[in-house]
Scaffold this motif. Structure first.
Motif, PDB file in Angstrom:
ATOM      1  N   VAL A   1       0.884  14.677   1.486  1.00  0.00           N
ATOM      2  CA  VAL A   1       0.236  15.495   0.456  1.00  0.00           C
ATOM      3  C   VAL A   1      -0.317  16.758   1.108  1.00  0.00           C
ATOM      4  CG1 VAL A   1      -0.266  13.574  -1.079  1.00  0.00           C
ATOM      5  CG2 VAL A   1      -1.922  14.205   0.685  1.00  0.00           C
ATOM      6  N   SER A   2      -0.596  17.764   0.284  1.00  0.00           N
ATOM      7  CA  SER A   2      -0.922  19.092   0.808  1.00  0.00           C
ATOM      8  C   SER A   2      -2.367  19.252   1.249  1.00  0.00           C
ATOM      9  CB  SER A   2      -0.594  20.151  -0.248  1.00  0.00           C
ATOM     10  OG  SER A   2      -1.348  19.918  -1.437  1.00  0.00           O
TER      11      SER A   2
ATOM     12  N   VAL B   1      -6.207  18.467  -6.634  1.00  0.00           N
ATOM     13  CA  VAL B   1      -6.249  19.379  -5.483  1.00  0.00           C
ATOM     14  C   VAL B   1      -5.016  19.303  -4.593  1.00  0.00           C
ATOM     15  CG1 VAL B   1      -8.766  19.390  -5.420  1.00  0.00           C
ATOM     16  CG2 VAL B   1      -7.513  17.654  -4.124  1.00  0.00           C
ATOM     17  N   ALA B   2      -4.308  18.183  -4.632  1.00  0.00           N
ATOM     18  CA  ALA B   2      -3.190  17.983  -3.696  1.00  0.00           C
ATOM     19  C   ALA B   2      -1.882  17.833  -4.451  1.00  0.00           C
ATOM     20  CB  ALA B   2      -3.429  16.750  -2.822  1.00  0.00           C
ATOM     21  N   ARG B   3      -0.820  18.246  -3.825  1.00  0.00           N
ATOM     22  CA  ARG B   3       0.513  18.082  -4.407  1.00  0.00           C
ATOM     23  C   ARG B   3       1.382  17.287  -3.436  1.00  0.00           C
ATOM     24  NH1 ARG B   3       0.604  23.242  -2.248  1.00  0.00           N
ATOM     25  NH2 ARG B   3       2.274  23.601  -0.745  1.00  0.00           N
ATOM     26  N   LEU B   4       2.336  16.610  -3.988  1.00  0.00           N
ATOM     27  CA  LEU B   4       3.291  15.867  -3.153  1.00  0.00           C
ATOM     28  C   LEU B   4       4.209  16.857  -2.444  1.00  0.00           C
ATOM     29  CD1 LEU B   4       4.667  13.172  -2.298  1.00  0.00           C
ATOM     30  CD2 LEU B   4       6.125  13.440  -4.306  1.00  0.00           C
ATOM     31  N   GLU B   5       4.278  16.736  -1.124  1.00  0.00           N
ATOM     32  CA  GLU B   5       5.140  17.621  -0.350  1.00  0.00           C
ATOM     33  C   GLU B   5       6.445  16.944   0.055  1.00  0.00           C
ATOM     34  OE1 GLU B   5       2.846  19.381   2.826  1.00  0.00           O
ATOM     35  OE2 GLU B   5       2.238  20.981   1.453  1.00  0.00           O
TER      36      GLU B   5
ATOM     37  N   GLY C   1       8.040  18.610 -13.157  1.00  0.00           N
ATOM     38  CA  GLY C   1       8.444  17.595 -12.204  1.00  0.00           C
ATOM     39  C   GLY C   1       7.555  17.526 -10.985  1.00  0.00           C
ATOM     40  N   GLN C   2       6.636  18.495 -10.835  1.00  0.00           N
ATOM     41  CA  GLN C   2       5.732  18.492  -9.683  1.00  0.00           C
ATOM     42  C   GLN C   2       4.713  17.363  -9.821  1.00  0.00           C
ATOM     43  OE1 GLN C   2       3.255  22.012  -9.214  1.00  0.00           O
ATOM     44  NE2 GLN C   2       3.476  21.933  -6.997  1.00  0.00           N
ATOM     45  N   ILE C   3       4.394  16.699  -8.692  1.00  0.00           N
ATOM     46  CA  ILE C   3       3.451  15.587  -8.661  1.00  0.00           C
ATOM     47  C   ILE C   3       2.150  16.066  -8.016  1.00  0.00           C
ATOM     48  CG2 ILE C   3       3.054  13.210  -7.931  1.00  0.00           C
ATOM     49  CD1 ILE C   3       5.396  13.488  -9.818  1.00  0.00           C
ATOM     50  N   LEU C   4       1.018  15.874  -8.732  1.00  0.00           N
ATOM     51  CA  LEU C   4      -0.294  16.297  -8.251  1.00  0.00           C
ATOM     52  C   LEU C   4      -1.212  15.086  -8.108  1.00  0.00           C
ATOM     53  CD1 LEU C   4      -0.851  19.508 -10.443  1.00  0.00           C
ATOM     54  CD2 LEU C   4       0.161  19.350  -8.157  1.00  0.00           C
ATOM     55  N   PHE C   5      -2.172  15.209  -7.182  1.00  0.00           N
ATOM     56  CA  PHE C   5      -3.137  14.141  -6.915  1.00  0.00           C
ATOM     57  C   PHE C   5      -4.550  14.716  -6.955  1.00  0.00           C
ATOM     58  CE2 PHE C   5       0.792  13.116  -4.777  1.00  0.00           C
ATOM     59  CZ  PHE C   5       0.971  11.751  -4.993  1.00  0.00           C
ATOM     60  N   GLY C   6      -5.491  13.878  -7.352  1.00  0.00           N
ATOM     61  CA  GLY C   6      -6.898  14.262  -7.349  1.00  0.00           C
ATOM     62  C   GLY C   6      -7.756  13.053  -7.629  1.00  0.00           C
ATOM     63  N   SER C   7      -9.062  13.232  -7.501  1.00  0.00           N
ATOM     64  CA  SER C   7      -9.983  12.142  -7.822  1.00  0.00           C
ATOM     65  C   SER C   7      -9.931  11.869  -9.321  1.00  0.00           C
ATOM     66  CB  SER C   7     -11.410  12.529  -7.419  1.00  0.00           C
ATOM     67  OG  SER C   7     -12.340  11.588  -7.917  1.00  0.00           O
ATOM     68  N   ALA C   8     -10.120  10.588  -9.686  1.00  0.00           N
ATOM     69  CA  ALA C   8     -10.123  10.206 -11.102  1.00  0.00           C
ATOM     70  C   ALA C   8     -11.470  10.445 -11.761  1.00  0.00           C
ATOM     71  CB  ALA C   8      -9.719   8.742 -11.246  1.00  0.00           C
TER      72      ALA C   8
ATOM     73  N   VAL D   1       0.847  -1.196   0.000  1.00  0.00           N
ATOM     74  CA  VAL D   1       0.000   0.000   0.000  1.00  0.00           C
ATOM     75  C   VAL D   1       0.882   1.246   0.000  1.00  0.00           C
ATOM     76  CG1 VAL D   1      -1.995  -1.038   1.167  1.00  0.00           C
ATOM     77  CG2 VAL D   1      -0.176   0.049   2.517  1.00  0.00           C
ATOM     78  N   THR D   2       0.275   2.330  -0.450  1.00  0.00           N
ATOM     79  CA  THR D   2       0.888   3.660  -0.338  1.00  0.00           C
ATOM     80  C   THR D   2      -0.103   4.543   0.395  1.00  0.00           C
ATOM     81  OG1 THR D   2       2.170   3.431  -2.376  1.00  0.00           O
ATOM     82  CG2 THR D   2       1.755   5.676  -1.590  1.00  0.00           C
ATOM     83  N   ILE D   3       0.337   5.143   1.496  1.00  0.00           N
ATOM     84  CA  ILE D   3      -0.520   6.006   2.305  1.00  0.00           C
ATOM     85  C   ILE D   3      -0.246   7.459   1.930  1.00  0.00           C
ATOM     86  CG2 ILE D   3      -1.217   6.656   4.642  1.00  0.00           C
ATOM     87  CD1 ILE D   3      -1.711   3.724   4.041  1.00  0.00           C
ATOM     88  N   LEU D   4      -1.295   8.188   1.559  1.00  0.00           N
ATOM     89  CA  LEU D   4      -1.180   9.624   1.309  1.00  0.00           C
ATOM     90  C   LEU D   4      -1.557  10.330   2.611  1.00  0.00           C
ATOM     91  CD1 LEU D   4      -2.822   9.819  -2.248  1.00  0.00           C
ATOM     92  CD2 LEU D   4      -0.408   9.459  -1.638  1.00  0.00           C
ATOM     93  N   ALA D   5      -0.557  10.630   3.427  1.00  0.00           N
ATOM     94  CA  ALA D   5      -0.786  11.149   4.775  1.00  0.00           C
ATOM     95  C   ALA D   5      -1.033  12.651   4.762  1.00  0.00           C
ATOM     96  CB  ALA D   5       0.413  10.823   5.665  1.00  0.00           C
ATOM     97  N   LEU D   6      -1.825  13.083   5.754  1.00  0.00           N
ATOM     98  CA  LEU D   6      -2.136  14.505   5.943  1.00  0.00           C
ATOM     99  C   LEU D   6      -1.623  14.951   7.300  1.00  0.00           C
ATOM    100  CD1 LEU D   6      -5.812  14.288   4.678  1.00  0.00           C
ATOM    101  CD2 LEU D   6      -3.963  15.446   3.476  1.00  0.00           C
TER     102      LEU D   6
END
Length: 274
Positions: free
Chosen positions: A168-169, A149-153, A135-142, A62-67
């Motif tokens: 993530v942000s 909405v989120a970027r890798l910090e 090179g910035q990594i972004l995340f969002g719903s598919a 698993v990969t956890i996207l922590a806040l």
């Protein structure tokens, strides 16, 4: 008794031991892994409240996207079902670290733990990961038209290739689950102050001696002033002091003779009367 039986039993016991050891080595304990990371204390609390940590520990990869505590505060006041759906969307059923993320050519859709729950509709159970040309990594719903909405910090820690925790942000909330949290708009663009053009050497010389301050044309220092042209008809300068110049002797001597003669005549008249 079959002589092969002891060997068969021994082999079976060895296989059971190997599989049990392997499963214990690969077994995840997400709460233990996040222990000591104070920045994610609120995130760990939600994993406990929703019992989601149990489903995570059942997985091998698993990969956890922590806040962080600050960014997770926006979902803490929501309903239990909403919190469970949101937290499940932050558990990717694949392994990603920074090296693997940087190999993404453009975008990928990754299955989440929310998809495996059977409660997801359409693409709610997938997270879109996009790597920008910068090179910035972004995340969002598919989900269609859902924003990134989120970027890798940062990468918190990894255990290749079983567990990865990435910070993530912002929370990733698929449309239909709850109110989507959008990143703040960028600050207005302020053009940098224009630089004054650099002065050339000629400009600096012109400023150092302005026309108003420039002296009038004058002879160079040390040069004698031009003397006036001498008048050919004018008399030359006297050669000596005029007081030292003797008077005309001819005129003086004549006057003295007349005076002496007159005096003698007067004296003669005086003697005659005596």
């Amino acid at each position: 008794m079959n002589p092969k039986t002891p060997f068969s039993l021994l082999a079976l016991v060895a296989l059971v031991f190997v599989f049990s050891s392997s499963s214990s080595v690969n077994a995840l304990n997400i709460l233990q892994q996040l222990k000591g990371y104070d920045d994610y204390g609120a995130f760990v609390d939600l994993l406990n409240q929703t019992k989601l940590y149990q489903k995570i520990n059942e997985r091998n990869t698993v990969t956890i996207l922590a806040l962080t505590n600050a960014t997770i505060a926006s979902i803490q006041g929501r309903s239990d079902d909403e919190k469970l759906a949101i937290m499940s969307s932050h558990v990717l059923l694949d392994y990603f670290d920074k090296i693997k993320l940087n190999k993404i050519s453009k975008s990928v859709a990754i299955t989440t733990l929310y998809q495996s729950s059977g409660a997801a509709n359409d693409e709610q159970g997938f997270v879109n990961i996009t790597r920008l040309s910068s090179g910035q990594i972004l995340f969002g719903s598919a989900m269609k038209k859902a924003p990134l909405v989120a970027r890798l910090e940062k990468e918190v820690f990894t255990k290749p290739y079983n567990l990865s925790v990435l910070q993530v942000s912002l929370p990733i909330i698929a449309p239909g689950i709850g109110k989507v949290i959008l990143p703040p708009p960028p600050p207005p663009f302020t053009p940098p102050p224009s630089e004054s053009p650099k002065k050339s050497n000629d400009d600096e010389e012109e400023e150092s001696v302005s026309p108003a301050e420039a002296p009038a044309d004058s002879p160079e220092s040390g040069s004698p002033a031009p003397s006036p042209v001498a008048d050919a008809d004018a008399p030359g300068p006297a050669t000596g002091n005029e007081e030292d110049t003797p008077a005309d002797t001819t005129t003086g001597s004549g006057a003295s003779r007349i005076f002496v003669g007159a005096a003698m005549a007067v004296m003669a008249l005086v003697f005659n009367f005596l």
